[in-house]
Scaffold this motif. Sequence first.
Motif, PDB file in Angstrom:
ATOM      1  N   ALA A 195      36.279  20.123   1.668  1.00 42.90           N
ATOM      2  CA  ALA A 195      35.966  19.609   2.699  1.00 42.90           C
ATOM      3  C   ALA A 195      34.532  18.645   2.696  1.00 42.90           C
ATOM      4  O   ALA A 195      33.654  19.762   2.475  1.00 42.90           O
ATOM      5  N   THR A 196      33.859  17.943   2.707  1.00 41.78           N
ATOM      6  CA  THR A 196      32.655  17.048   2.995  1.00 41.78           C
ATOM      7  C   THR A 196      32.124  18.117   4.389  1.00 41.78           C
ATOM      8  O   THR A 196      30.594  18.864   3.936  1.00 41.78           O
ATOM      9  N   VAL A 197      32.807  17.589   5.640  1.00 38.38           N
ATOM     10  CA  VAL A 197      31.926  19.099   6.479  1.00 38.38           C
ATOM     11  C   VAL A 197      31.723  20.181   5.571  1.00 38.38           C
ATOM     12  O   VAL A 197      30.764  20.683   6.391  1.00 38.38           O
ATOM     13  N   VAL A 198      32.531  20.693   4.815  1.00 37.22           N
ATOM     14  CA  VAL A 198      32.198  22.694   4.953  1.00 37.22           C
ATOM     15  C   VAL A 198      31.242  21.937   3.381  1.00 37.22           C
ATOM     16  O   VAL A 198      30.629  23.658   3.883  1.00 37.22           O
ATOM     17  N   GLU A 199      31.227  21.510   3.216  1.00 37.90           N
ATOM     18  CA  GLU A 199      29.826  21.211   1.860  1.00 37.90           C
ATOM     19  C   GLU A 199      29.052  21.135   2.719  1.00 37.90           C
ATOM     20  O   GLU A 199      27.438  21.543   2.253  1.00 37.90           O
ATOM     21  N   ARG A 200      28.587  20.594   3.767  1.00 37.19           N
ATOM     22  CA  ARG A 200      27.011  20.362   4.224  1.00 37.19           C
ATOM     23  C   ARG A 200      27.336  21.018   5.501  1.00 37.19           C
ATOM     24  O   ARG A 200      26.012  22.161   5.344  1.00 37.19           O
ATOM     25  N   LEU A 201      28.003  21.856   5.994  1.00 37.39           N
ATOM     26  CA  LEU A 201      28.022  22.923   6.688  1.00 37.39           C
ATOM     27  C   LEU A 201      27.166  24.350   5.728  1.00 37.39           C
ATOM     28  O   LEU A 201      26.736  24.842   6.096  1.00 37.39           O
ATOM     29  N   GLN A 202      27.818  24.819   4.639  1.00 35.56           N
ATOM     30  CA  GLN A 202      27.124  25.444   3.359  1.00 35.56           C
ATOM     31  C   GLN A 202      25.389  25.676   2.634  1.00 35.56           C
ATOM     32  O   GLN A 202      25.100  26.408   3.158  1.00 35.56           O
TER      33      GLN A 202
END
Length: 427
Positions: free
Chosen positions: A96-103
């Motif tokens: 998900a976009t939020v997972v990409e950004r958290l990583q």
Amino acid sequence: MMTAGEVAEQIRTGQVTSREVTEQLLARIAADTEVNAVVEVRPEYALAAADAADRTQPTGPLHGVPMTVKDAIDVAGLHTTWGNPAFAEYVADRDATVVERLQRAGAVIVGKSNVHMMLADFGQTANEVYGRTNNPADHSRTPGGSSGGSAAALAADLTYLEYGSDLVGSIRLPAAYCGVYGLRPTNGLVPQRGFQVPGTPYLPSELPNLSTIGPLARSAADLRIALRATAGPDAPYSWQLTPPRHRRLQDFRVGVVTDHPAAPVSSDVGDAMAATIDRLARSGAKIAEGWPDDVDPSRQAEEFGDQVGLFFALHGGEPTELTVDELLATERARMIARAKWQRYFEDVDVFLCPTSFTVAFSHGSTIIGGQPHEAQVFWIAHASLIGNPALSMPIGRTEDGLPVGAQVIGPWHEDDTAITFAELLAG
């Protein structure tokens, strides 16, 4: 247990390694037999990512910090079940976009937290795939829903940071019941690609979307870190977190409501709210009691219920039987409500009220303190209706050790004003 920000600082300064912290977290998750908050982990990936973080210079605010996300948010290689046996074998093929950004911010995603079946209950977290999640403060009680696994994992020291979703209080209610922080961001602030029922496409929409995704954490400061890492539109658009209106508690103008006949608060909640307002008054902050002018809170709660019905119709649920004129009237009512609150926030910085009328209650309860289960919706409805940022923060515990939460509602697109107020109020 430390906050995510504190862990990141210790990793950055070499006091601990990401591998040490990640190994310890995985061990705590493996040892848990009571709470059942984290329902899937990927140890080999997590340890490899931690080793990679230890070999590189920190570049993001969450560098090397292990964390989990709600089951309903896609993580490549992990199951996304929504607690539904029909999706028990579904494995996401992209983040998900939020997972990409958290990583990108340096986080190590170690696994997934439990949800209620199809996210369909704001008061419970249980499903046939992973079972029931218990409140860490009292295993006979609910952690709330549907992000109950997210809040319980934080409260049980099974993660350092979480990401959940909130349609009908599904971040704020679990945060209140488990004694952690949870933020429903301004509507539309955090992209929702990767937060869809398996098999359905992501459809960006200009129509109002009551559902939001946002962080849960052990501190208000961690909410800010997570929001900065994940908010903003997809490229090529850009966004920047608006600075808080004030940086000293005594400078805040605070609207306050502590009770309402539609959802009368328990004595535990009322006492904690009163003590919090007394502390706020002693700080020198300006307090304005009462609802905004011309706001009928009971009517706005009903209007929120109408909007929830439209939300589910838009997303494949029961079709609405409203006429076009009735639909337009419903949307007009929402815009009028937002305008009233926007005028209110010209003279007031934040609005403080209960997150729920009660503390965590026994699993499966339909009557809570003499009130129906649905009464939990009243206090969270207003921010959800108008789309403003709202967070739940812990303000105390009962004699039995159960957490009590207060809700801080901030101005439109001024999430950091609410976060900063909560941070200062917590001291």
